[in-house]
Design an enzyme around this catalytic site. Structure first.
Site, PDB file in Angstrom:
ATOM      1  CD  GLU A  85      -3.010  -1.004   2.292  1.00 54.43           C
ATOM      2  OE1 GLU A  85      -2.814  -0.235   3.243  1.00 54.43           O
ATOM      3  OE2 GLU A  85      -4.047  -1.683   2.175  1.00 54.43           O
ATOM      4  CD  GLU A 105      -4.198  -5.566   3.947  1.00 51.75           C
ATOM      5  OE1 GLU A 105      -4.949  -4.701   4.434  1.00 51.75           O
ATOM      6  OE2 GLU A 105      -2.964  -5.463   3.932  1.00 51.75           O
TER       7      GLU A 105
HETATM    8  C1  FCB Z   1      -4.545  -1.843   5.564  1.00 51.06           C
HETATM    9  C2  FCB Z   1      -3.206  -2.350   6.053  1.00 51.06           C
HETATM   10  C3  FCB Z   1      -3.313  -3.439   7.082  1.00 51.06           C
HETATM   11  C4  FCB Z   1      -4.457  -3.227   8.044  1.00 51.06           C
HETATM   12  C5  FCB Z   1      -5.727  -2.920   7.304  1.00 51.06           C
HETATM   13  C6  FCB Z   1      -6.933  -2.751   8.170  1.00 51.06           C
HETATM   14  O1  FCB Z   1      -4.409  -0.533   5.103  1.00 51.06           O
HETATM   15  O2  FCB Z   1      -2.459  -2.855   4.986  1.00 51.06           O
HETATM   16  O3  FCB Z   1      -2.064  -3.547   7.713  1.00 51.06           O
HETATM   17  O4  FCB Z   1      -4.134  -2.299   8.984  1.00 51.06           O
HETATM   18  O5  FCB Z   1      -5.561  -1.787   6.500  1.00 51.06           O
END
Ligand code: FCB
Length: 445
Positions: free
Chosen positions: A159, A345
């Site tokens: 990210e 994620e």
């Molecule tokens: C993302 C991150 C991860 C976690 C989630 C909720 O931005 O990559 O580490 O904190 O959000």
């Protein structure tokens, strides 16, 4: 629809959020140790003690039927000062963990950088310095040599939008700076680090597949009059990263906007975009929520992100819970970029704890999980090539500056005893994995 048998099903974590053991076996401080100490927030000093408890956590994953685990390698354990000597104890730790995962039938999917920059590099400029991208390439070599015989899927820099914007424009994340130009500059170096790492992976491990996990926020205009602003917001969070990685160029509209706001982007050197544009095998999709956009200047940028829309479900941290936007994002990535996708994620905050009988009824998460998996499966029907899904997160953990109050886990962690309890959502997920399809929620699950 049934998922292909080779589909990767798992969960995700990152080193600083779960490991603890920050002063053990030669690990040196990272910028997150410094930042949490300075802003008085909760730290990762103990976290989920995953550094010691990973074997039991891996047993839990295997018990739920997971066949993949996305975790991150801690740079400050492996090359504690960022450059220079390698710490054998740091390598040994991940060596054992990777073997332990494979023994349990779980594919290791390491992220090389999930925000825990060695403090020693920060002291030399951190991501504002081009040398940090070179240091990352050298650290990548160390990881490839140590683990490349067993790791087939690599993720590079987690990210870059969040790192550059929350860390360098909004001051919310380490290292806590607030300057738009610095933020754009840092984003470039993070992309360069990704490109350099891709080159190393291609050279040293041509059989491996690799890509970058991006935080992607689909933007939606609040009204028709907000369409151009919404496209610019999309440029800010998404295209500024997708286009250089997948097309070898920064989007012209955003480059013009940034030049107007912060001056010439003269830190982009000839050849950089060729490196950044080294074709990856996949994009890691981190999807949580959408952004609703109005054409109203705010905080130095020509749009405003609106609060959650009335009537739209939200998670317990207030993020709009909109699976349809996840579907649209996956279809759009397929259409515009034609690249395989790994959902690295997806999840949300639901804070339910154990009831008197020890059961954790996190119904909100179970419902959201099912609806997001259905959305993903519909996107796959529409042609998106999705290789797998790792839910954020395996465990309740340190949600960065938010501390431990926000629980994202499929597995509940008792903060004082470290006891783990699989939540209802975790049991539901296990049934999906076993069935290879998005099953109905049962009874009061
Ligand atoms: C993302 C991150 C991860 C976690 C989630 C909720 O931005 O990559 O580490 O904190 O959000």
């Amino acid at each position: 629809m049934s998922f292909p048998p080779e589909f990767m099903w798992g969960a995700a974590t990152s080193a600083y959020q779960v490991e603890g053991a920050v002063a053990e076996d030669g690990r040196a401080p990272s910028i997150w140790d410094t930042f949490t100490a300075e802003d008085g927030g909760e730290s990762g000093a103990v976290a989920c003690d995953h550094y010691h408890r990973w074997p039991a956590d891996a047993d839990l994953m295997a018990g739920l039927g997971m066949n993949a685990y996305r975790f991150s390698l801690a740079w400050p354990r492996i090359v504690p000062r960022g450059t220079g000597p390698v710490n054998p104890a740091g390598l040994d730790h991940y060596d054992r963990m990777i073997d332990g995962l494979l023994e349990r039938g779980i594919t290791p999917v390491p992220t090389l950088y999930h925000w825990d920059l060695p403090q020693a590099l920060q002291d030399r400029g951190g991501w504002t310095s081009r040398a940090t991208a070179d240091a990352f390439a050298a650290y990548t070599d160390v990881c490839l040599d140590a683990f490349g015989d067993r790791v087939r899927t690599w993720l590079t820099v987690n990210e870059p939008w969040v790192v550059s914007v929350l860390g360098y424009r909004l001051g919310l994340h380490a290292p806590g700076e607030r300057d738009l130009r610095t933020s754009v500059h840092v984003a470039h170096h993070l992309l360069l680090a990704h490109g350099l790492a891709m080159g190393r992976i291609r050279e040293r491990r041509p059989e491996a597949r690799a890509g970058i996990p991006l935080s992607l926020f689909p933007s939606y205009p609040a009204t028709d009059a907000d369409t151009a602003a919404s496209w610019a917001s999309d440029g800010y969070t998404n295209r500024w990263f997708l286009d250089p990685v997948l097309r070898g160029e920064y989007p012209a509209d955003m480059a013009a906007l940034f030049e107007e706001l912060v001056g010439p982007l003269d830190f982009v050197r000839p050849g950089d975009l060729d490196l950044i544009g080294t074709r990856p095998d996949l994009i890691g999709v981190n999807y949580y929520t959408r952004r609703r956009i109005a054409a109203a200047p705010h905080d130095g940028l020509p749009w405003r992100v609106l609060p959650a829309e009335d009537g739209v479900p939200v998670t317990e941290s207030g993020w709009e819970d909109v699976p349809e936007a996840f579907h649209d994002l996956l279809v759009r990535l397929h259409r515009d970029y034609g690249i395989p996708l790994l959902i690295t994620e997806n999840g949300g905050v639901w804070n339910a704890g154990p009831d008197a009988g020890g059961r954790v009824r996190d119904t909100g998460r179970t419902l959201a999980l099912r609806r997001h998996l259905l959305a993903m499966s519909r996107a796959m029907d529409a042609g998106a090539n999705v290789l797998g899904y790792t839910h954020w997160s395996l465990l309740d953990n340190l949600e960065w500056a938010e501390g431990y109050a926000q629980r994202f886990g499929l597995i509940h962690v008792d903060r004082s005893t470290q006891e783990r309890r699989v939540k209802d959502s975790g049991h539901y997920y296990a049934r999906v994995i076993a069935a290879g399809e998005v099953v109905e929620i049962e009874g009061d699950e």
